[in-house]
Design a protein around this motif. Structure first.
Motif, PDB file in Angstrom:
ATOM      1  N   PRO A 201       3.645  18.714   4.815  1.00 45.17           N
ATOM      2  CA  PRO A 201       4.325  19.457   3.744  1.00 45.17           C
ATOM      3  C   PRO A 201       5.835  19.289   3.842  1.00 45.17           C
ATOM      4  CG  PRO A 201       2.617  20.808   4.739  1.00 45.17           C
ATOM      5  CD  PRO A 201       2.720  19.559   5.573  1.00 45.17           C
ATOM      6  N   GLY A 202       6.465  19.053   2.686  1.00 39.96           N
ATOM      7  CA  GLY A 202       7.914  18.880   2.656  1.00 39.96           C
ATOM      8  C   GLY A 202       8.372  17.458   2.931  1.00 39.96           C
ATOM      9  N   SER A 203       7.441  16.569   3.260  1.00 42.41           N
ATOM     10  CA  SER A 203       7.811  15.185   3.580  1.00 42.41           C
ATOM     11  C   SER A 203       7.391  14.221   2.476  1.00 42.41           C
ATOM     12  CB  SER A 203       7.147  14.747   4.887  1.00 42.41           C
ATOM     13  OG  SER A 203       7.603  15.546   5.944  1.00 42.41           O
ATOM     14  N   SER A 204       7.915  12.998   2.576  1.00 45.87           N
ATOM     15  CA  SER A 204       7.557  11.936   1.632  1.00 45.87           C
ATOM     16  C   SER A 204       7.155  10.694   2.417  1.00 45.87           C
ATOM     17  CB  SER A 204       8.749  11.577   0.744  1.00 45.87           C
ATOM     18  OG  SER A 204       9.082  12.646  -0.102  1.00 45.87           O
ATOM     19  N   VAL A 205       6.381   9.834   1.775  1.00 46.97           N
ATOM     20  CA  VAL A 205       6.034   8.548   2.368  1.00 46.97           C
ATOM     21  C   VAL A 205       6.058   7.505   1.256  1.00 46.97           C
ATOM     22  CG1 VAL A 205       3.537   8.686   2.013  1.00 46.97           C
ATOM     23  CG2 VAL A 205       4.435   7.396   3.962  1.00 46.97           C
ATOM     24  N   SER A 206       6.365   6.274   1.610  1.00 44.46           N
ATOM     25  CA  SER A 206       6.353   5.193   0.627  1.00 44.46           C
ATOM     26  C   SER A 206       5.596   3.998   1.190  1.00 44.46           C
ATOM     27  CB  SER A 206       7.780   4.739   0.304  1.00 44.46           C
ATOM     28  OG  SER A 206       8.428   5.703  -0.484  1.00 44.46           O
ATOM     29  N   TYR A 207       4.952   3.274   0.323  1.00 43.30           N
ATOM     30  CA  TYR A 207       4.397   1.978   0.699  1.00 43.30           C
ATOM     31  C   TYR A 207       4.322   1.105  -0.531  1.00 43.30           C
ATOM     32  CZ  TYR A 207      -0.268   3.744  -0.792  1.00 43.30           C
ATOM     33  OH  TYR A 207      -1.325   4.264  -1.486  1.00 43.30           O
ATOM     34  N   THR A 208       4.190  -0.174  -0.279  1.00 39.67           N
ATOM     35  CA  THR A 208       4.242  -1.142  -1.365  1.00 39.67           C
ATOM     36  C   THR A 208       3.013  -2.043  -1.306  1.00 39.67           C
ATOM     37  OG1 THR A 208       6.640  -1.117  -1.258  1.00 39.67           O
ATOM     38  CG2 THR A 208       5.663  -2.994  -2.350  1.00 39.67           C
ATOM     39  N   PHE A 209       2.476  -2.374  -2.465  1.00 38.55           N
ATOM     40  CA  PHE A 209       1.421  -3.395  -2.512  1.00 38.55           C
ATOM     41  C   PHE A 209       1.598  -4.218  -3.776  1.00 38.55           C
ATOM     42  CE2 PHE A 209      -0.452   0.190  -4.803  1.00 38.55           C
ATOM     43  CZ  PHE A 209      -1.118  -0.394  -5.863  1.00 38.55           C
ATOM     44  N   ARG A 210       1.037  -5.420  -3.738  1.00 37.36           N
ATOM     45  CA  ARG A 210       1.078  -6.262  -4.931  1.00 37.36           C
ATOM     46  C   ARG A 210      -0.247  -6.097  -5.662  1.00 37.36           C
ATOM     47  NH1 ARG A 210       4.476 -10.012  -6.566  1.00 37.36           N
ATOM     48  NH2 ARG A 210       5.500 -10.253  -4.548  1.00 37.36           N
ATOM     49  N   ALA A 211      -0.171  -5.788  -6.946  1.00 36.86           N
ATOM     50  CA  ALA A 211      -1.376  -5.526  -7.735  1.00 36.86           C
ATOM     51  C   ALA A 211      -1.995  -6.856  -8.184  1.00 36.86           C
ATOM     52  CB  ALA A 211      -1.033  -4.646  -8.927  1.00 36.86           C
ATOM     53  N   ASN A 212      -2.644  -7.517  -7.259  1.00 41.93           N
ATOM     54  CA  ASN A 212      -3.211  -8.831  -7.564  1.00 41.93           C
ATOM     55  C   ASN A 212      -4.559  -8.760  -8.277  1.00 41.93           C
ATOM     56  OD1 ASN A 212      -1.189 -10.551  -6.596  1.00 41.93           O
ATOM     57  ND2 ASN A 212      -1.862 -10.260  -4.484  1.00 41.93           N
ATOM     58  N   ASP A 213      -5.233  -7.618  -8.126  1.00 44.34           N
ATOM     59  CA  ASP A 213      -6.583  -7.489  -8.681  1.00 44.34           C
ATOM     60  C   ASP A 213      -6.525  -6.716  -9.997  1.00 44.34           C
ATOM     61  OD1 ASP A 213      -8.356  -8.420  -6.250  1.00 44.34           O
ATOM     62  OD2 ASP A 213      -6.789  -7.122  -5.427  1.00 44.34           O
ATOM     63  N   PRO A 214      -6.872  -7.387 -11.113  1.00 42.73           N
ATOM     64  CA  PRO A 214      -6.828  -6.670 -12.387  1.00 42.73           C
ATOM     65  C   PRO A 214      -8.015  -5.718 -12.529  1.00 42.73           C
ATOM     66  CG  PRO A 214      -7.686  -8.870 -12.726  1.00 42.73           C
ATOM     67  CD  PRO A 214      -7.348  -8.769 -11.261  1.00 42.73           C
TER      68      PRO A 214
END
Ligand SMILES: [Cu+2]
Length: 401
Positions: A201-214
């Motif tokens: 609670p009170g925190s954030s997280v980020s991550y990244t992915f490439r949307a290769n699958d339609p």
């Protein structure tokens, strides 16, 4: 001759060689004794299990009688596509709140602002930034029915996310709730122990992915118990649009997220809380498209005759499948499970299952003006609210059934 030899090769040794040896006779005596004891123990277990089953049946009967006696019938005005009253099943100890409604339900349904089903424009640029803010809020899941939800942004489902195949997607989750949460994107190929980790609670997280699958994919909280986190509203849909030219151009794109709701009370007074026993029994009180029972019956989706209408459907569950069907037509093209390869598509089919945790894309072209209900054709779902209308040609009136 050792006994271990009999243990490892019992059948051939027992038949041909044991007769010559006195220690074999002793062994057979021991084996016979052990078998006798085993039979006696199994017999005892059988008696105990019978007694247990008998007691359980009595307890179930008592509970059912208690619930049936204590159940209240809730008046509800006629609203298309929902249960005709609150009926506690005689065979279940779980009280259903299906169809509970206040006397002004029809007005509330008319005043409700439907969840926007129209697919929003795809994020521009190389990176699609998605910021989900988790909040504990009270949502309405049917006219006058309040539920204590854990929701992304404004309610359940969370926002529809639209990206293009090959686009980079940056997810940020901010947890403004009271307990840890996380976010699992089915469209991502990432190490889940890192990307989908719990956020305090009170925190954030980020991550990244490439949307290769339609396709159309579910996203949801993956924090334990996942059943509860999903059932409390932590889910949504992400559309990964195939490369240009793969699909015929649609005139209308609609996104539907199917889900179930398991209520510990009717939610007409104070908000209902999640009921784990009903969720385990898979006995929902309400089932919805985009989080609110029958909202597109009152506020239909629209199309013109002959337009290509594309439905992007996700079944968030948490546990029941959706059998997608449009009354009065046949699905021209179906992309089952969200497999967007046109070579894998089905044509001219009546009903296609969208599994819990899965997606499906459906193209229809309807020539004749009219009101066309879209449903999960597992019809208990319709009675519990999983129904809407596609108004083709701007006709007036409503469905009589
Ligand atoms: Cu959660």
């Amino acid at each position: 001759m050792s006994t271990s030899r009999y243990a490892s090769h019992p059948a051939p040794a027992g038949r041909s060689k044991a007769v010559d040896s006195s220690d074999s006779v002793a062994l057979w005596a021991v084996v016979s004794l052990l078998l006798g004891i085993l039979v006696a123990v199994l017999g005892l277990f059988a008696v105990m299990m019978w007694a247990d089953a008998h007691n359980a049946k009595d307890a179930a009967n008592r509970a059912a009688a208690k619930v049936s006696g204590g159940a209240t019938t809730t008046d509800r005005p006629g609203m298309p596509g929902m249960a005709a009253g609150n009926t506690a099943s005689a065979v279940s100890s779980l009280q259903s709140y299906a169809g509970a409604a206040p006397t002004n339900a029809a007005e509330l349904a008319a005043a409700h602002t439907p969840y926007p089903a129209t697919l929003p424009a795809a994020a521009a640029g190389a990176v699609a930034n998605v910021h989900l803010r988790l909040t504990d809020i009270t949502v309405q899941i049917a006219p006058g029915v309040k539920y204590s939800a854990w929701a992304w942004a404004g309610g359940a489902p969370g926002p529809v996310i639209h990206v293009r195949q090959g686009q980079q997607v940056k997810i940020t989750l901010t947890n403004n709730g009271a307990i840890p949460h996380s976010v699992d994107f089915h469209a991502a190929r990432v190490a889940p122990d890192k990307a989908f980790a719990d956020v305090a609670p009170g925190s954030s997280v980020s991550y990244t992915f490439r949307a290769n699958d339609p396709g159309v994919f579910m996203y949801h909280c993956g924090t334990k118990p996942v059943l509860m986190h999903i059932a409390n509203g932590m889910y949504g849909a992400i559309v990964v649009e195939p490369k240009p030219g793969v699909l015929p151009k649609a005139d209308r794109d609609y996104v539907l997220v199917a889900s179930e709701w398991y209520l510990g009370s009717d939610g007409l007074g104070s908000p209902a809380q999640f009921d784990m026993a009903k969720a385990h029994a898979r006995q929902p009180d309400w089932m919805t498209f985009n989080g609110y029972a029958g909202q597109y019956v009152q506020h239909p989706l629209v199309a013109k005759p002959g337009e290509l209408v594309r439905f992007w459907v996700v079944d968030a569950g948490p546990s029941l499948d959706t059998d997608f069907h449009i009354v009065g037509t046949v699905l021209n093209t179906a992309y089952p499970f969200g497999d967007m390869n046109p070579a894998d598509a089905l044509h001219d089919v009546q009903t296609v299952t969208v599994p819990a945790g899965g997606g499906g894309v459906f193209d229809v072209k309807i020539d004749k003006p009219g009101l066309y209900p879209f449903v999960s054709h597992a019809f208990a779902a319709v009675d519990e609210g999983q129904v809407g209308l596609l108004n083709v040609g701007g006709v007036h009136g409503t469905m009589s059934h």
